[in-house]
Design an enzyme around this catalytic site. Structure first.
Site, short mmCIF file in Angstrom:
data_model
loop_
_atom_site.label_atom_id
_atom_site.label_comp_id
_atom_site.label_asym_id
_atom_site.label_seq_id
_atom_site.Cartn_x
_atom_site.Cartn_y
_atom_site.Cartn_z
N LYS A 1 -9.37 2.45 -2.26
CA LYS A 1 -9.62 1.85 -0.95
C LYS A 1 -11.02 2.24 -0.49
O LYS A 1 -11.41 3.41 -0.53
CB LYS A 1 -8.57 2.30 0.05
CG LYS A 1 -8.59 1.56 1.37
CD LYS A 1 -7.38 1.94 2.21
CE LYS A 1 -7.28 1.11 3.49
NZ LYS A 1 -6.05 1.42 4.26
N CYS B 1 -5.56 -3.21 2.05
CA CYS B 1 -5.36 -3.35 3.48
C CYS B 1 -6.65 -3.51 4.28
O CYS B 1 -7.23 -4.59 4.34
CB CYS B 1 -4.55 -2.17 4.01
SG CYS B 1 -3.83 -2.50 5.65
N GLU C 1 0.84 -1.20 0.00
CA GLU C 1 0.00 0.00 0.00
C GLU C 1 0.87 1.26 0.00
O GLU C 1 1.82 1.37 0.79
CB GLU C 1 -0.88 -0.04 1.25
CG GLU C 1 -1.86 1.09 1.41
CD GLU C 1 -2.72 0.91 2.66
OE1 GLU C 1 -3.70 1.65 2.80
OE2 GLU C 1 -2.42 0.03 3.50
#
Length: 639
Positions: A115, A170, A46
């Site tokens: 994200k 994540c 990330e």
């Protein structure tokens, strides 16, 4: 990509916080390294272009502009690389900053996955700099080209059926409803995760279970690349805990606190096969996600992942013991219910001193203990005949006595000889008639004893024998309840060994150990010099090979050519290629030709994911043709 295998990599580069030039160089170096190793899907952590721990520096235009420049350089570096790479990068758009994973292929940025779930608790404060991605994907102008932007983008390989890749970032996988769920329902077979998950006590174990669980739930491959050394340690330490999983199994994991690359091969065909069989895996009713084509070459994928040669048997000692205890419990509880339901007063077990009848007797004793019935109501019948050896006879008798059962001896040589006279069979003709007449006589004896004693005949045959048809039809093939019917031969051995190790009776244990040392044999031919003359594995092949073939044939629907390929890896140094090929041919022929025996199996408890019950797990017509499978195997030789 032959046989469905695609090589993937999770890479954690050395970085410097906010040094985009250095970071881009390291990313390109790893792109080069993974390309040389043949990786087709490569995943980076990330925000690795800038470093995850830049904090409020993400609000600086200079960093965002340099990040875009670095991303374009990394994309250009993939021009001559045969791969799809995912790189974490911050993206500025319409006055907002997004945390994104850029998909790079053939020199271009194919799309930017955003994200969805931003952590803003504990040590994380992403909402200070970033905005959550849009609820659904659209397009944006990026460096003069219109590319997809948003969550759950699907990257589909051109010309490679089933290779569909989607990214999440994540925290997305830690959320209650990960974006990968929707992606998998719309066809994604590989999920990648660009992550920056810090290390705290116990977190690595939870992270591992999370990735394994998500790959199992979605029946997919999962490639997880985590940030490592080089990130700021002002408050946090990142360990580079990279993982590659497939349908609940961890294929490869990085050593924490060491930046580097891990590789493995994900089996796309296996994933598709599992999804087809699993009726609770529901594809999406509509296809709403944006699909982006990418290209990688179709070529041979050298395998680095391992295939256990004994897939039914756990390799770790403690886990194997737990498995054995659980299986014995399932077998005994199944028999307990059947004995109770039929109000049987006794159980009859034909004992030979071999592995299968030994296990059946042990299970029966356990079931009687659960019912509170005296073990003397277990009638252990030994039926010596032409092929019985002193060793197996003595072991059978000792075992029956030590377990507290009622031993009954019924010699059958005279009745079988009379039968030969009745049907006009020469007793010196040791053909299949000679052998099967003994097996059927034994079955008749124990069936009639069961009638006399208001009891049930407990079947002894195991799943490996059923797969090969290595049972006499209406002989040892038949019983009133088959406790071993879903236990493969390789596991039978460990179950008996486990019982011997834990029974706390030294004399019984010694008998069981000797049974384990005795060659597997039906003992239907006369002994030679007092020793067993007929060894099963000389006739049908090694059971460890057949159990391997059976596992991958039934569990994952592998074609014979693919089974042969992975068997060569699994049994390297143990069996040669010609031996594996020979017995795999035997397996195919026997499995198809002997289905009629499995079509009328007695009841028995299922103990594992692979089973042959015609009422449940495997339904096949008794006259299915094997030609297609044999031709598939022969193609290996032709190529």
């Amino acid at each position: 990509m032959r046989d469905g295998f695609i090589k993937v990599a999770a890479a954690t580069p050395d970085i410097r916080v906010a040094d985009v030039t250095f970071n881009t160089q390291q990313i390109c170096r790893m792109i080069d390294e993974t390309s040389k190793k043949g990786a087709k899907i490569v995943v980076f952590p990330e925000l690795c272009i800038t470093g995850y721990t830049c904090g409020d520096l993400f609000n600086q235009d200079i960093l965002l502009e340099k990040a875009k420049e670095g991303l374009l350089k990394a994309a250009a570096y993939t021009k001559d690389k045969d791969m799809l790479a995912f790189v974490g990068v911050p993206v500025a758009l319409d006055g907002k900053i997004y945390n994104a994973a850029a998909a790079l292929n053939e020199g271009k940025v194919l799309g930017l996955t955003t994200k969805t779930f931003l952590p803003n608790y504990g040590e994380f404060y992403e909402m200070r700099q970033f905005h959550a991605g849009p609820s659904c994907a659209g397009y944006l102008d990026f460096n003069g080209e219109k590319i997809p932007f948003g969550p759950q983008l699907l990257f589909e390989a051109e010309g490679i059926e089933g290779l569909v890749v989607s990214a999440e970032i994540c925290e997305d996988v830690w959320s209650a409803v990960p974006p990968s769920i929707r992606a998998a329902r719309e066809g994604a077979t590989i999920i990648v995760n660009c992550s920056a998950s810090d290390e705290t006590i116990g977190k690595a174990a939870y992270r591992k279970s999370l990735i394994e669980g998500q790959s199992a739930r979605l029946i997919c491959g999962y490639v997880y690349a985590n940030a490592g050394e080089g990130e700021s340690t002002t408050d946090l330490v990142f360990g580079g805990h990279n993982m590659i999983a497939e349908n609940g199994i961890l294929l490869e994991s990085a050593k924490r606190f060491e930046n580097g690359i891990i590789y493995s091969e994900i089996d796309i065909k296996r994933i598709l096969s599992e999804r087809r069989k699993n009726t609770t895996f529901q594809p999406a009713d509509d296809r709403e996600l944006i699909r982006v084509p990418f290209h990688v070459c179709v070529e041979e994928t050298p395998l680095t992942r391992t295939f256990p040669s004994r897939p039914f048997v756990p390799g770790e000692t403690a886990e194997r013991a737990r498995r054995c205890e659980e299986i014995l419990m399932i077998q005994a509880m199944g028999l307990k219910k059947r004995l109770s339901h039929t109000r049987a007063k006794s159980a009859v077990v034909g004992i030979s001193g071999g592995l299968d009848s030994t296990l059946a007797l042990l299970v029966t004793a356990k079931a009687f203990d659960f019912l509170g019935m005296d073990r003397s109501r277990i009638i252990a019948v030994t039926m010596p005949c032409f092929g019985t050896t002193d060793r197996t006879y003595r072991n059978a008798c000792k075992m029956a006595v030590k377990l507290g059962t009622s031993l009954k001896e019924v010699p059958i040589a005279e009745s079988v000889t009379q039968h030969f006279k009745d049907i006009g069979h020469d007793i010196d003709d040791h053909s299949v008639t000679y052998e099967n007449a003994q097996a059927r006589e034994r079955t008749q004896v124990i069936m009639d004893i069961a009638n006399q004693e208001n009891g049930m005949v407990i079947g002894t045959g195991d799943m490996s024998e059923l797969a090969l048809g290595w049972a006499t039809y209406n002989g040892d093939h038949m019983s009133m309840y088959g406790v071993n019917g879903s236990v493969p031969k390789t596991l039978v051995r460990h179950l008996v060994h486990y019982y011997a190790d834990t029974c706390e009776d030294q004399e019984l244990a010694e008998v069981l150990y000797d049974v384990l040392d005795t060659p597997v044999s039906p003992e239907l031919l006369p002994p030679k010099d007092g020793k067993i003359a007929q060894k099963t594995e000389d006739l049908v092949g090694p059971y460890e090979l057949h159990d391997f073939f059976l596992y991958y044939f039934l569990r994952f629907g592998y074609e014979p050519a693919k089974i042969y390929r992975i068997a060569k890896y699994a049994f390297a140094g143990e069996y040669g290629d010609e031996t594996i090929y020979r017995w795999l041919c035997t397996f195919c022929y026997r499995f198809f030709s002997q289905q009629f025996k499995r079509s009328c199996l007695p009841d028995g408890p299922k103990v594992g994911t692979v089973a042959l019950s015609p009422r449940g797990d495997f339904r096949m017509p008794s006259d299915a043709c094997v030609d297609l499978w044999i031709k598939n195997l022969e193609s290996v030789r032709e190529s």
